[in-house]
Design an enzyme around this catalytic site. Structure first.
Site, PDB file in Angstrom:
ATOM      1  N   HIS A  21       0.826  -1.226  -0.280  1.00 52.00           N
ATOM      2  CA  HIS A  21       0.176  -0.158  -0.064  1.00 52.00           C
ATOM      3  C   HIS A  21       1.161   1.295   0.034  1.00 52.00           C
ATOM      4  O   HIS A  21       0.442   2.317  -0.283  1.00 52.00           O
ATOM      5  CB  HIS A  21      -1.050   0.136   1.246  1.00 52.00           C
ATOM      6  N   ASP A  23      -2.580 -10.449  -2.077  1.00 55.10           N
ATOM      7  CA  ASP A  23      -3.027  -9.992  -0.878  1.00 55.10           C
ATOM      8  C   ASP A  23      -4.609  -9.598  -1.271  1.00 55.10           C
ATOM      9  O   ASP A  23      -4.835  -9.228  -2.555  1.00 55.10           O
ATOM     10  CB  ASP A  23      -2.282  -8.775  -0.477  1.00 55.10           C
ATOM     11  N   HIS A  54      -6.162  -7.241  -0.608  1.00 55.98           N
ATOM     12  CA  HIS A  54      -6.306  -5.803  -0.819  1.00 55.98           C
ATOM     13  C   HIS A  54      -5.436  -5.305  -2.197  1.00 55.98           C
ATOM     14  O   HIS A  54      -4.542  -6.119  -1.980  1.00 55.98           O
ATOM     15  CB  HIS A  54      -5.973  -4.867   0.562  1.00 55.98           C
ATOM     16  N   ASP A  82      -4.681 -12.867   3.572  1.00 58.99           N
ATOM     17  CA  ASP A  82      -5.991 -12.363   4.423  1.00 58.99           C
ATOM     18  C   ASP A  82      -7.327 -12.474   3.379  1.00 58.99           C
ATOM     19  O   ASP A  82      -8.131 -12.391   3.850  1.00 58.99           O
ATOM     20  CB  ASP A  82      -5.740 -10.843   4.518  1.00 58.99           C
TER      21      ASP A  82
END
Lengths: 226, 317
Positions: free
Chosen positions: B127, B164, B166, B253
């Site tokens: 991120h 991931d 996200h 995740d």
């Protein structure tokens, strides 16, 4: 949420004395689809849309045709007032956002000129401005996570949800509420400005809220085949 | 059996994020404990972390951001750029150490000392923007590794695959105008999940158009959807790009038990992903691959998912 927050304030406008050709060039240069027209003093008298312009001009497909140039030239020299919409629907800077949405829907227009109490042009508010406002209102111009919560159709649910979110110290971008989609239930969609939603989800479930799987929920709402 | 490098350093635990924060030192503690218990650790080639040279970090991050990051930690501030990006005095040093370790893992693969490597690092990176911390990430580990491969090892085309749950907004933004790095991400749909980017119509900008690809997955979907998207979207894209090295942003995740997302990938679903990516690496770039830990927050499932992933890397499964 008022019009003056959202309208384009750089005034791009034509004057009554302009020709159709001049107005077309101005709209092209400034890349606008709507051109408000004022009198010499700056009072709004009309508006020209991209569509008005297109219906006034002969088809581009005739371009090679020699008659095209003559016809186009004849149109381009006419006064812009001959193709504009007179006394268009307009709003004041202190009209609200919701006013604009409803007016655009009712009159099926893509932009509204903004005038002051004396009729002087102050700006334009367009569909694009409304889109930007919506993105801002929904908070989706900032990173975040959408929760999908199903709650009983009773008063005070949103307070409980907001309390749980605030106790976690999380900022909220927006909360959308869907009513009447499921009998005796309401769905809440808080957009939280965080990546850290694990704890808040746990707390919500502990308080008896149901976390929705939005896709499954949507599929469940579709009319069932017998 | 392959020789698989394993990067870990107990100093990665010094990045403290405070009570109840999902990105906590225990994430690595449980992974290491499981690896030691199962004897997996002994079968890997240890890679030692050392601080990264500033010049490699600056290939991705603005120097002003680095100064700000360093000062914010040194002054004892609780967070950087957003409340959720918790920091402590050591965070800056740990982040640089993690990057340095990853670059050593890259060296080990390039020098042929190992076939591939897994980097059990904190903080995560995907991120992090070039000038901003986001989503528990401070330095974009995978992006720095890609630039290092290009500048130090003269590798021209790098493929980054981010699984991931996200979207790796930082990685996408850093490379979206660059045709030499292909960024592929599969993640929960941005209308539902942090950070709200990574839509299927984001395909890169300018010269980089066609070198970014996103596969957003709706919440509630799982193994079947991953299988479909990876085979129909990732495989043809990477085969056309012909990367010479693969970097993985490995997030765990997306598992159905992980409350950080609404995607329901199963343990077997993760096995499928690992196998597919390792086969892809073998097929396209001689197996040269470094996998870097990103997210994964459910402490009772994380060790199993990570060890399974490493076993595939090492050819033990």
């Amino acid at each position: 949420m008022f019009v003056f927050n959202q309208m384009s304030k750089t005034l791009i406008h034509g004057e009554q004395a302009m020709t159709v050709g001049e107005a077309r060039d101005l709209m092209r240069e400034k890349r606008v689809n709507h051109l408000p027209i004022t009198d010499a003093a700056g009072k709004l008298v009309g508006i020209v849309s991209d569509r008005d312009m297109r219906s006034a001009l002969p088809s581009d497909l005739l371009n090679a045709d020699s008659s095209y140039r003559e016809e186009a030239a004849a149109v381009l020299h006419k006064p812009v007032s001959s193709i504009m919409t007179r006394n268009p629907v307009c709003v004041y800077p202190f009209n609200t956002f919701q006013d604009v949405l409803l007016l655009m829907q009712r009159h099926r227009v893509g932009a509204l000129p903004v005038v002051d109490e004396n009729g002087f042009l102050r700006g334009v508010v367009s569909g694009g401005d409304m889109l930007n406002a919506f993105i801002e209102v929904m908070g989706i111009d900032q990173p975040g996570t959408l929760l999908c919560i199903l709650a009983p159709n009773q008063q005070g649910q949103i307070k409980k949800i907001v309390d749980i979110i605030s106790d976690e110290g999380i900022s909220t971008g927006s909360i959308l509420v869907a009513r009447g989609l499921q009998k005796d239930k309401k769905a809440f969609f808080p957009y939280l400005l965080t990546n850290n939603v694990r704890q808040v989800k746990k707390k919500l479930m502990e308080h008896g809220f149901e976390m929705l799987e939005p896709v499954q929920w949507y599929l469940d709402q579709l009319p069932k085949k017998d | 059996m392959r020789r698989t490098g394993f990067l870990y350093d107990p100093r990665f635990l010094l990045h403290e994020t405070g009570e109840d924060h999902p990105e906590c030192p225990d994430r690595l503690r449980v992974i290491i404990a499981a690896m030691e218990q199962s004897g997996l650790m002994e079968q890997l080639v240890p890679i030692k972390a050392e601080k990264a040279k500033q010049r490699w970090i600056e290939a991705v991050h603005h120097i002003r951001y680095m100064l700000r990051f360093e000062e914010t930690c040194a002054f004892g501030m609780p967070s950087l750029d957003h409340d959720e990006n918790r920091i402590c005095y050591d965070t800056y040093d740990v982040a640089i150490l993690a990057v340095g370790g990853i670059l050593k893992a890259v060296d080990a693969v390039m020098a042929g000392e190992v076939d591939n490597a897994f980097c059990a690092v904190r903080p995560p990176g995907h991120h992090a923007e070039s000038d901003r911390a986001m989503g528990f990430c401070y330095l974009n580990n995978v992006a720095i590794a890609a630039r290092y491969l290009q500048e130090n090892w003269k590798i021209q085309r790098i493929g980054i695959i981010d699984f991931d749950v996200h979207h790796g907004n930082g990685t996408q933004h850093i490379f979206e105008q660059d045709p030499t790095v292909f960024y592929y991400s599969i993640h929960e749909h941005p209308s539902f999940a942090y950070p709200g980017t990574g839509r299927d119509f984001d395909i890169g900008i300018g010269e980089g158009e066609g070198f970014t690809k996103n596969s957003p997955v709706l919440p509630g979907r799982g193994d079947e959807e991953y299988r479909k998207r990876l085979t129909e979207e990732l495989l043809p894209a990477m085969s056309a790009f012909q990367p010479q090295f693969l970097l993985l942003s490995a997030g765990f995740d997306a598992h159905r038990q992980d409350l950080m997302s609404g995607v329901n990938l199963s343990t077997e679903g993760y096995d499928y992903v690992s196998r597919l990516l390792i086969d892809l690496g073998a097929q396209l770039c001689g197996g040269r691959l470094v996998s870097i830990l990103e997210g994964g927050y459910q402490l009772d499932i994380l060790p199993l998912l990570v060890t399974n992933h490493i076993k595939y890397l090492a050819g033990l499964r």
